[in-house]
Design a protein around this motif. Structure first.
Motif, PDB file in Angstrom:
ATOM      1  N   PRO A   1      -4.036  13.292  47.912  1.00 59.15           N
ATOM      2  CA  PRO A   1      -4.728  12.832  49.117  1.00 59.15           C
ATOM      3  C   PRO A   1      -4.725  11.308  49.202  1.00 59.15           C
ATOM      4  N   MET A   2      -4.907  10.776  50.403  1.00 61.45           N
ATOM      5  CA  MET A   2      -5.011   9.335  50.587  1.00 61.45           C
ATOM      6  C   MET A   2      -5.985   9.031  51.721  1.00 61.45           C
ATOM      7  N   ASP A   3      -6.545   7.815  51.684  1.00 57.79           N
ATOM      8  CA  ASP A   3      -7.457   7.355  52.714  1.00 57.79           C
ATOM      9  C   ASP A   3      -6.706   6.483  53.718  1.00 57.79           C
ATOM     10  N   GLY A   4      -7.301   6.294  54.879  1.00 52.89           N
ATOM     11  CA  GLY A   4      -6.768   5.361  55.856  1.00 52.89           C
ATOM     12  C   GLY A   4      -5.561   5.899  56.602  1.00 52.89           C
ATOM     13  N   PHE A   5      -5.206   5.206  57.686  1.00 46.35           N
ATOM     14  CA  PHE A   5      -4.061   5.560  58.513  1.00 46.35           C
ATOM     15  C   PHE A   5      -2.947   4.553  58.237  1.00 46.35           C
ATOM     16  N   PRO A   6      -1.837   4.968  57.602  1.00 49.22           N
ATOM     17  CA  PRO A   6      -0.793   4.008  57.206  1.00 49.22           C
ATOM     18  C   PRO A   6       0.076   3.600  58.397  1.00 49.22           C
ATOM     19  N   LEU A   7       0.031   2.323  58.745  1.00 49.45           N
ATOM     20  CA  LEU A   7       0.821   1.790  59.847  1.00 49.45           C
ATOM     21  C   LEU A   7       2.019   1.052  59.254  1.00 49.45           C
ATOM     22  N   PRO A   8       3.244   1.349  59.688  1.00 51.54           N
ATOM     23  CA  PRO A   8       4.446   0.807  59.040  1.00 51.54           C
ATOM     24  C   PRO A   8       4.426  -0.707  58.886  1.00 51.54           C
ATOM     25  N   ALA A   9       4.622  -1.160  57.628  1.00 56.82           N
ATOM     26  CA  ALA A   9       4.689  -2.582  57.267  1.00 56.82           C
ATOM     27  C   ALA A   9       3.404  -3.336  57.600  1.00 56.82           C
ATOM     28  N   ILE A  10       2.307  -2.621  57.805  1.00 56.37           N
ATOM     29  CA  ILE A  10       0.994  -3.238  58.038  1.00 56.37           C
ATOM     30  C   ILE A  10       0.047  -2.895  56.899  1.00 56.37           C
ATOM     31  N   GLY A  11      -0.034  -1.637  56.548  1.00 60.31           N
ATOM     32  CA  GLY A  11      -0.984  -1.161  55.543  1.00 60.31           C
ATOM     33  C   GLY A  11      -1.830  -0.046  56.123  1.00 60.31           C
ATOM     34  N   ALA A  12      -2.805   0.391  55.355  1.00 61.47           N
ATOM     35  CA  ALA A  12      -3.672   1.484  55.785  1.00 61.47           C
ATOM     36  C   ALA A  12      -4.873   0.920  56.528  1.00 61.47           C
ATOM     37  N   CYS A  13      -5.089   1.404  57.746  1.00 57.45           N
ATOM     38  CA  CYS A  13      -6.205   0.961  58.580  1.00 57.45           C
ATOM     39  C   CYS A  13      -7.172   2.121  58.793  1.00 57.45           C
ATOM     40  N   SER A  14      -8.416   1.797  59.088  1.00 59.44           N
ATOM     41  CA  SER A  14      -9.435   2.808  59.354  1.00 59.44           C
ATOM     42  C   SER A  14      -9.561   3.024  60.851  1.00 59.44           C
TER      43      SER A  14
END
Length: 388
Positions: free
Chosen positions: A230-243
């Motif tokens: 499992p992972m947290d956050g929404f992964p946006l390409p070349a940005i990182g994981a955002c909430s």
């Protein structure tokens, strides 16, 4: 560094240790992990091995007692920072307690510089002209919400990964059509609060796939070896994981890591891999873009809520899927990452709405293509298009 881990572990003689290294080119990462693993065996640990990814399940199945987790920071010097963990249920997740903090630093000499990738070419002057369709084809009734492009199996050819509200689908272009390779359903607990409409995000990074749907409490991280966690956050390409902001279909800038200048509220964001450039579209359909070296954003109104950045033959660009008129199909609009964000290409008369955009070398010719998922919602049909 290994001596510090040995001292903190108590008696190393009965311990199996694993080494994982991140933040470096693959060859440097592998060589450093092998070097540290060899030093650990010489220091008295019962055994030492390398881990390809930070994956709890893989380490537990391997019978590991101690993890040496290192991150490479390359600048004027080569620096290794990290921690030693006693392996618990999830040693890399937030709240894990390290038994030792590790640090080493060395000059960035010729031997280390040889590991570094060649510097990217300077941005080319944008060239106007029509976009060319490199390939297109149907992929069935797949309600895609997000796309990314990258090499998932290490063969040098990029795959296309799409996220829907319920599953991840992976395709490959075989020269004539898009072939479905794999489907993975999201699982686990349903989200306590869902936004007004379904939101999903997906990213491929160094052979690892990360995806998240707003219908579920957790996302999924798929490693190159097929394991998942499992992972947290929404992964946006070349940005990182955002909430995702609870209950609404947009993000706040403060909910992203690493910290980047972004609009206070935005529907989608992406970065340009290998270049310090990123962009976002806010809920009012304003496109915000930060080219390399620019402190202030460039803006353009009327953008669609789909976004990708790419280094094309015509230069560094930002692409959006723009609505043309109510009741008509969308257009793929390509703007140069330059003052004024001038339009340098577009494709109209698409067979539906542009529901997701990505970028990568899909056909293996060494050039990057834009990939669009185009959906006819009424007919329940989705097509993938490659353009550049």
């Amino acid at each position: 560094m290994v001596d510090e881990a040995r001292a903190a572990s108590g008696s190393p003689a009965g311990l199996d240790v694993a080494v994982v290294v991140g933040g470096a080119p693959a060859k440097l990462r592998d060589d450093l992990a092998a070097l540290v693993a060899g030093a650990a065996e010489s220091a008295g640990f019962r055994s030492a091995r390398q881990l390809a990814t930070r994956n709890d399940a893989a380490a537990i199945r391997a019978g590991i007692d101690l993890v040496i987790d290192l991150e490479v920071v390359l600048g004027p010097t080569a620096r290794l920072d990290g921690n030693a963990f006693r392996l618990g249920p999830a040693p890399w997740r937030e709240g894990a307690v390290a038994i030792a903090h590790l640090h080493a630093e060395a000059p960035l000499d010729g031997e280390l510089r040889a590991y570094l990738p060649a510097a990217p070419p300077p941005p080319r002057k944008p060239a106007a002209g029509p976009l060319a369709v490199r390939g297109s084809g149907p992929v069935g009734d797949v309600a895609v919400l997000a796309l990314d492009v990258g090499d998932l199996d290490g063969d040098g050819r990029a795959e296309i990964a799409g996220a829907t509200a319920e599953e991840i689908v992976v395709w490959r272009w075989d020269g004539q059509r898009f072939v479905e390779l794999r489907r993975v359903r999201f699982a686990g607990r349903l989200a306590a609060v869902r936004p007004r409409v379904d939101v999903a995000a997906i990213e491929i990074d160094h052979g690892e796939l990360r995806a998240r749907s707003s219908r579920f409490a957790d996302g999924v991280r798929l490693a190159a070896d097929g394991t998942s966690e499992p992972m947290d956050g929404f992964p946006l390409p070349a940005i990182g994981a955002c909430s995702l902001e609870p209950g609404v279909d947009w993000f706040r800038d403060a909910g992203c890591a690493p910290s980047l200048p972004l609009p206070p509220r935005f529907s989608v964001a992406a970065g340009l891999r290998g270049r310090e450039a990123h962009a976002a579209v806010d809920p009012d359909r304003t496109l915000w873009a930060w080219p390399p070296g620019e402190g202030k954003p460039l803006t353009a109104r009327g953008a669609g809520a789909q976004l990708a950045l790419a280094a094309l033959e015509r230069g560094d660009v930002v692409a959006t899927g723009d609505g043309v008129e109510p009741g008509t199909a969308d257009a793929i609009v390509v703007r140069a990452l330059a003052p004024g964000l001038p339009i340098v290409g577009r494709i109209d008369r698409l067979p539906g709405a542009v529901v997701a955009l990505g970028a990568g070398d899909v056909d293996g010719d060494g050039q990057v293509e834009l990939v669009a998922a185009i959906r006819d919602r009424a007919a329940g049909k989705t097509e993938l298009w490659m353009v550049r």
